[in-house]
Design a protein around this motif. Structure first.
Motif, PDB file in Angstrom:
ATOM      1  N   LEU A 111    -120.168 -31.596  -1.239  1.00  0.00           N
ATOM      2  CA  LEU A 111    -119.855 -30.657  -0.157  1.00  0.00           C
ATOM      3  C   LEU A 111    -118.369 -30.701   0.185  1.00  0.00           C
ATOM      4  CD1 LEU A 111    -122.973 -31.216   2.134  1.00  0.00           C
ATOM      5  CD2 LEU A 111    -122.537 -29.347   0.542  1.00  0.00           C
ATOM      6  N   ALA A 112    -117.783 -31.886   0.145  1.00  0.00           N
ATOM      7  CA  ALA A 112    -116.345 -31.991   0.386  1.00  0.00           C
ATOM      8  C   ALA A 112    -115.569 -31.240  -0.691  1.00  0.00           C
ATOM      9  CB  ALA A 112    -115.925 -33.460   0.429  1.00  0.00           C
ATOM     10  N   GLU A 113    -116.010 -31.354  -1.925  1.00  0.00           N
ATOM     11  CA  GLU A 113    -115.341 -30.653  -3.028  1.00  0.00           C
ATOM     12  C   GLU A 113    -115.452 -29.146  -2.871  1.00  0.00           C
ATOM     13  OE1 GLU A 113    -115.332 -30.494  -7.943  1.00  0.00           O
ATOM     14  OE2 GLU A 113    -116.815 -31.708  -6.879  1.00  0.00           O
ATOM     15  N   MET A 114    -116.570 -28.674  -2.325  1.00  0.00           N
ATOM     16  CA  MET A 114    -116.767 -27.240  -2.126  1.00  0.00           C
ATOM     17  C   MET A 114    -116.088 -26.734  -0.858  1.00  0.00           C
ATOM     18  SD  MET A 114    -120.672 -26.375  -3.405  1.00  0.00           S
ATOM     19  CE  MET A 114    -121.463 -27.209  -2.035  1.00  0.00           C
ATOM     20  N   GLY A 115    -115.417 -27.638  -0.126  1.00  0.00           N
ATOM     21  CA  GLY A 115    -114.736 -27.230   1.102  1.00  0.00           C
ATOM     22  C   GLY A 115    -115.666 -27.109   2.289  1.00  0.00           C
ATOM     23  N   LYS A 116    -116.815 -27.793   2.234  1.00  0.00           N
ATOM     24  CA  LYS A 116    -117.808 -27.686   3.295  1.00  0.00           C
ATOM     25  C   LYS A 116    -118.068 -29.033   3.975  1.00  0.00           C
ATOM     26  CE  LYS A 116    -118.398 -23.325   2.718  1.00  0.00           C
ATOM     27  NZ  LYS A 116    -118.022 -22.371   3.793  1.00  0.00           N
ATOM     28  N   ALA A 117    -117.110 -29.913   3.968  1.00  0.00           N
ATOM     29  CA  ALA A 117    -117.292 -31.226   4.581  1.00  0.00           C
ATOM     30  C   ALA A 117    -117.583 -31.117   6.070  1.00  0.00           C
ATOM     31  CB  ALA A 117    -116.046 -32.086   4.352  1.00  0.00           C
ATOM     32  N   GLU A 118    -116.972 -30.144   6.751  1.00  0.00           N
ATOM     33  CA  GLU A 118    -117.160 -30.010   8.193  1.00  0.00           C
ATOM     34  C   GLU A 118    -118.596 -29.657   8.556  1.00  0.00           C
ATOM     35  OE1 GLU A 118    -115.051 -30.741  10.552  1.00  0.00           O
ATOM     36  OE2 GLU A 118    -113.487 -31.323   9.137  1.00  0.00           O
ATOM     37  N   ALA A 119    -119.369 -29.189   7.565  1.00  0.00           N
ATOM     38  CA  ALA A 119    -120.773 -28.856   7.824  1.00  0.00           C
ATOM     39  C   ALA A 119    -121.655 -30.104   7.843  1.00  0.00           C
ATOM     40  CB  ALA A 119    -121.290 -27.874   6.776  1.00  0.00           C
ATOM     41  N   ILE A 120    -121.069 -31.265   7.543  1.00  0.00           N
ATOM     42  CA  ILE A 120    -121.794 -32.533   7.604  1.00  0.00           C
ATOM     43  C   ILE A 120    -121.545 -33.144   8.976  1.00  0.00           C
ATOM     44  CG2 ILE A 120    -122.090 -34.813   6.581  1.00  0.00           C
ATOM     45  CD1 ILE A 120    -120.870 -33.693   3.999  1.00  0.00           C
ATOM     46  N   SER A 121    -122.576 -33.237   9.797  1.00  0.00           N
ATOM     47  CA  SER A 121    -122.428 -33.795  11.141  1.00  0.00           C
ATOM     48  C   SER A 121    -122.995 -35.204  11.251  1.00  0.00           C
ATOM     49  CB  SER A 121    -123.096 -32.886  12.174  1.00  0.00           C
ATOM     50  OG  SER A 121    -124.434 -32.615  11.810  1.00  0.00           O
ATOM     51  N   GLY A 122    -123.844 -35.585  10.292  1.00  0.00           N
ATOM     52  CA  GLY A 122    -124.408 -36.919  10.286  1.00  0.00           C
ATOM     53  C   GLY A 122    -124.684 -37.388   8.875  1.00  0.00           C
ATOM     54  N   VAL A 123    -124.672 -38.707   8.675  1.00  0.00           N
ATOM     55  CA  VAL A 123    -124.927 -39.274   7.350  1.00  0.00           C
ATOM     56  C   VAL A 123    -125.782 -40.527   7.488  1.00  0.00           C
ATOM     57  CG1 VAL A 123    -122.740 -38.433   6.396  1.00  0.00           C
ATOM     58  CG2 VAL A 123    -122.860 -40.737   7.377  1.00  0.00           C
ATOM     59  N   CYS A 124    -126.413 -40.901   6.395  1.00  0.00           N
ATOM     60  CA  CYS A 124    -127.068 -42.200   6.282  1.00  0.00           C
ATOM     61  C   CYS A 124    -126.278 -43.046   5.289  1.00  0.00           C
ATOM     62  CB  CYS A 124    -128.514 -42.031   5.808  1.00  0.00           C
ATOM     63  SG  CYS A 124    -129.623 -41.382   7.078  1.00  0.00           S
ATOM     64  N   ASP A 125    -126.454 -44.358   5.384  1.00  0.00           N
ATOM     65  CA  ASP A 125    -125.715 -45.290   4.509  1.00  0.00           C
ATOM     66  C   ASP A 125    -124.222 -45.017   4.587  1.00  0.00           C
ATOM     67  OD1 ASP A 125    -128.152 -46.370   3.701  1.00  0.00           O
ATOM     68  OD2 ASP A 125    -128.349 -44.978   2.022  1.00  0.00           O
ATOM     69  N   ILE A 126    -123.710 -44.994   5.788  1.00  0.00           N
ATOM     70  CA  ILE A 126    -122.312 -44.599   6.017  1.00  0.00           C
ATOM     71  C   ILE A 126    -121.332 -45.502   5.278  1.00  0.00           C
ATOM     72  CG2 ILE A 126    -121.932 -45.988   8.099  1.00  0.00           C
ATOM     73  CD1 ILE A 126    -120.491 -43.491   9.273  1.00  0.00           C
ATOM     74  N   GLN A 127    -121.728 -46.731   4.973  1.00  0.00           N
ATOM     75  CA  GLN A 127    -120.828 -47.663   4.287  1.00  0.00           C
ATOM     76  C   GLN A 127    -120.484 -47.198   2.878  1.00  0.00           C
ATOM     77  OE1 GLN A 127    -123.968 -48.186   5.108  1.00  0.00           O
ATOM     78  NE2 GLN A 127    -125.054 -49.566   3.722  1.00  0.00           N
ATOM     79  N   TYR A 128    -121.273 -46.271   2.335  1.00  0.00           N
ATOM     80  CA  TYR A 128    -121.009 -45.761   0.986  1.00  0.00           C
ATOM     81  C   TYR A 128    -120.329 -44.394   0.990  1.00  0.00           C
ATOM     82  CZ  TYR A 128    -124.417 -49.405  -0.134  1.00  0.00           C
ATOM     83  OH  TYR A 128    -125.085 -50.606  -0.249  1.00  0.00           O
ATOM     84  N   ILE A 129    -120.030 -43.872   2.162  1.00  0.00           N
ATOM     85  CA  ILE A 129    -119.422 -42.544   2.271  1.00  0.00           C
ATOM     86  C   ILE A 129    -117.906 -42.703   2.343  1.00  0.00           C
ATOM     87  CG2 ILE A 129    -119.385 -40.367   3.527  1.00  0.00           C
ATOM     88  CD1 ILE A 129    -122.145 -41.122   2.431  1.00  0.00           C
ATOM     89  N   HIS A 130    -117.196 -42.172   1.348  1.00  0.00           N
ATOM     90  CA  HIS A 130    -115.741 -42.338   1.287  1.00  0.00           C
ATOM     91  C   HIS A 130    -114.983 -41.009   1.243  1.00  0.00           C
ATOM     92  CE1 HIS A 130    -116.728 -46.509   0.506  1.00  0.00           C
ATOM     93  NE2 HIS A 130    -117.357 -46.191  -0.614  1.00  0.00           N
ATOM     94  N   THR A 131    -115.686 -39.903   1.331  1.00  0.00           N
ATOM     95  CA  THR A 131    -115.028 -38.611   1.104  1.00  0.00           C
ATOM     96  C   THR A 131    -114.890 -37.774   2.367  1.00  0.00           C
ATOM     97  OG1 THR A 131    -117.203 -37.716   0.473  1.00  0.00           O
ATOM     98  CG2 THR A 131    -115.754 -38.452  -1.307  1.00  0.00           C
ATOM     99  N   LEU A 132    -115.291 -38.300   3.516  1.00  0.00           N
ATOM    100  CA  LEU A 132    -115.230 -37.526   4.755  1.00  0.00           C
ATOM    101  C   LEU A 132    -114.132 -38.076   5.661  1.00  0.00           C
ATOM    102  CD1 LEU A 132    -119.047 -37.187   5.564  1.00  0.00           C
ATOM    103  CD2 LEU A 132    -117.591 -35.657   4.209  1.00  0.00           C
ATOM    104  N   SER A 133    -113.341 -37.170   6.230  1.00  0.00           N
ATOM    105  CA  SER A 133    -112.244 -37.584   7.107  1.00  0.00           C
ATOM    106  C   SER A 133    -112.517 -37.261   8.576  1.00  0.00           C
ATOM    107  CB  SER A 133    -110.938 -36.901   6.665  1.00  0.00           C
ATOM    108  OG  SER A 133    -111.084 -35.485   6.667  1.00  0.00           O
ATOM    109  N   HIS A 134    -113.579 -36.502   8.854  1.00  0.00           N
ATOM    110  CA  HIS A 134    -113.882 -36.147  10.238  1.00  0.00           C
ATOM    111  C   HIS A 134    -115.000 -37.058  10.772  1.00  0.00           C
ATOM    112  CE1 HIS A 134    -116.966 -34.006   7.939  1.00  0.00           C
ATOM    113  NE2 HIS A 134    -117.686 -33.942   9.048  1.00  0.00           N
TER     114      HIS A 134
END
Length: 374
Positions: A111-134
């Motif tokens: 989603l970050a690659e497609m330019g849709k990172a801002e559409a992600i408001s929540g995640v699971c396993d946050i320790q493995y998420i490295h591509t979101l800046s918001h």
């Protein structure tokens, strides 16, 4: 209910809704002939775009006579609420998604690659998420999500990787939020998995971006594979290491098994036709694969492992031909983006394996994930 019956039910519901909405004065729609969105490789998903909505059907990977889920993707869900049928896995989803809960780093990266990172408001396993800046809401472990936080977040949809029998899904389903079944990992080839990018493009309003991503991946993958098929040598690959008392090897019909073959190599256990991994003992693997030419594995060490460190884990490792010749390669799950990128960019993984198995090919390409153990 089988796929045919469910499709008939869907059409009947569409016609009935049209009649009722016309009679009641509410917004009406016409269920006319749609435009099929072409999937050249994927066999578990179909999409048809109609006037006002897109219907998505996912085949159950564990029982292909049934559907896993059906989605009505539309910017005006109020016009199609009568088509929702949770008991038969039919959900109406408002698109493009603007507020979603994503359970895996794989889909966050896409989603970050497609330019849709801002559409992600929540995640699971946050320790493995490295591509979101918001800032995003941490909803806990993907295996045991924090239901209170999910309810507070109230996403429009949740992207979840399904598994057979859906054990543990009950709590998520009770929330009443559409669950998007991210089943691409059950496809039988690398390009089939990657082609699901078209679905995520449709889901998030990034059709052009998703099309461009897949076209580049497909072009590279086919070019690299065609080059590898011209070679005469077909080195044998043994995979991974012992996990407890079990040594997993890729099945011949698994996506990684297909990548090995597309790279001009052979898997160590071609007789196992599974689309997933095969659980074997150390004795079985050594008996059949001790003379394999190449050894590919993952590691999760902060520092790159060495051959000496590998030998210290199990004495049997040093008896493999690939160990003796130093042809052992690993990708580090801590420092590489293997899990984030390889699903939807299998061309990069294929390039690495070709370079390892056929060092005279793709000499102008950098290694994306693997390094050689010394």
């Amino acid at each position: 209910m089988n796929i045919r019956n469910l499709s008939q039910l869907f059409i009947f519901a569409a016609v009935l809704t049209t009649l009722c909405s016309c009679a009641g004065g509410s917004p009406a729609f016409v269920y006319s002939e749609g435009d099929t969105i072409r999937f050249s490789y994927s066999r578990l998903i179909t999409m048809v775009r109609y006037d006002g909505f897109t219907k998505v059907e996912m085949t159950n990977p564990w029982d292909t006579s049934r559907l896993l889920a059906t989605y009505i993707l539309t910017p005006t869900p109020e016009n199609y609420t009568s088509l929702a049928d949770p008991a038969h896995g039919v959900s109406v989803v408002k698109t493009p998604l603007q507020n979603s809960l994503v359970f895996s780093s794989v889909h966050c990266a896409l989603l970050a690659e497609m330019g849709k990172a801002e559409a992600i408001s929540g995640v699971c396993d946050i320790q493995y998420i490295h591509t979101l800046s918001h800032p995003v809401t941490d909803c806990g472990s993907s295996m045991s999500p924090n239901m209170e936080r999910i309810i507070q977040l109230h996403p429009s949809a949740m992207l979840v990787s399904p598994y057979e029998n859906r054990t543990g899904y009950d709590r998520l389903q009770q929330v009443g939020i559409p669950i998007i079944e991210c089943a691409e990992y059950m496809e039988k080839s690398a390009l089939a998995r990657a082609e699901w990018v078209k679905f995520y493009g449709e889901l998030y309003g990034a059709e052009k971006e998703s099309k461009a991503i897949f076209e580049e991946v497909e072009r590279n993958y086919k070019q690299f594979s065609a080059l590898a098929q011209k070679t005469k040598e077909r080195p044998v690959i043994v995979s991974e290491t012992l996990y407890g008392n079990v040594w997993y090897q890729p099945g011949a019909c698994s996506s990684i098994g297909c990548i090995y073959q597309d790279a001009g190599a052979r898997i160590a256990f071609p007789e196992y036709k599974q689309s997933g991994s095969v659980a074997l003992s150390a004795e079985q693997v050594f008996a059949r694969a001790h003379d394999a030419d190449v050894w590919l594995m993952s590691c999760n060490e902060t520092a790159h492992p060495t051959l000496a460190a590998l030998k210290s884990e199990a004495e049997v490792y040093a008896r493999f031909k690939a160990f003796k010749t130093g042809n052992v390669w690993a990708y580090d799950t801590n420092t590489s983006r293997f899990f984030e990128r390889s699903t939807f960019h299998p061309d990069g993984l294929l390039s690495d394996i070709i370079k390892i198995c056929h060092p005279n090919l793709l000499t102008d390409k950098p290694m994306n994930y693997y390094h050689q153990l010394r």
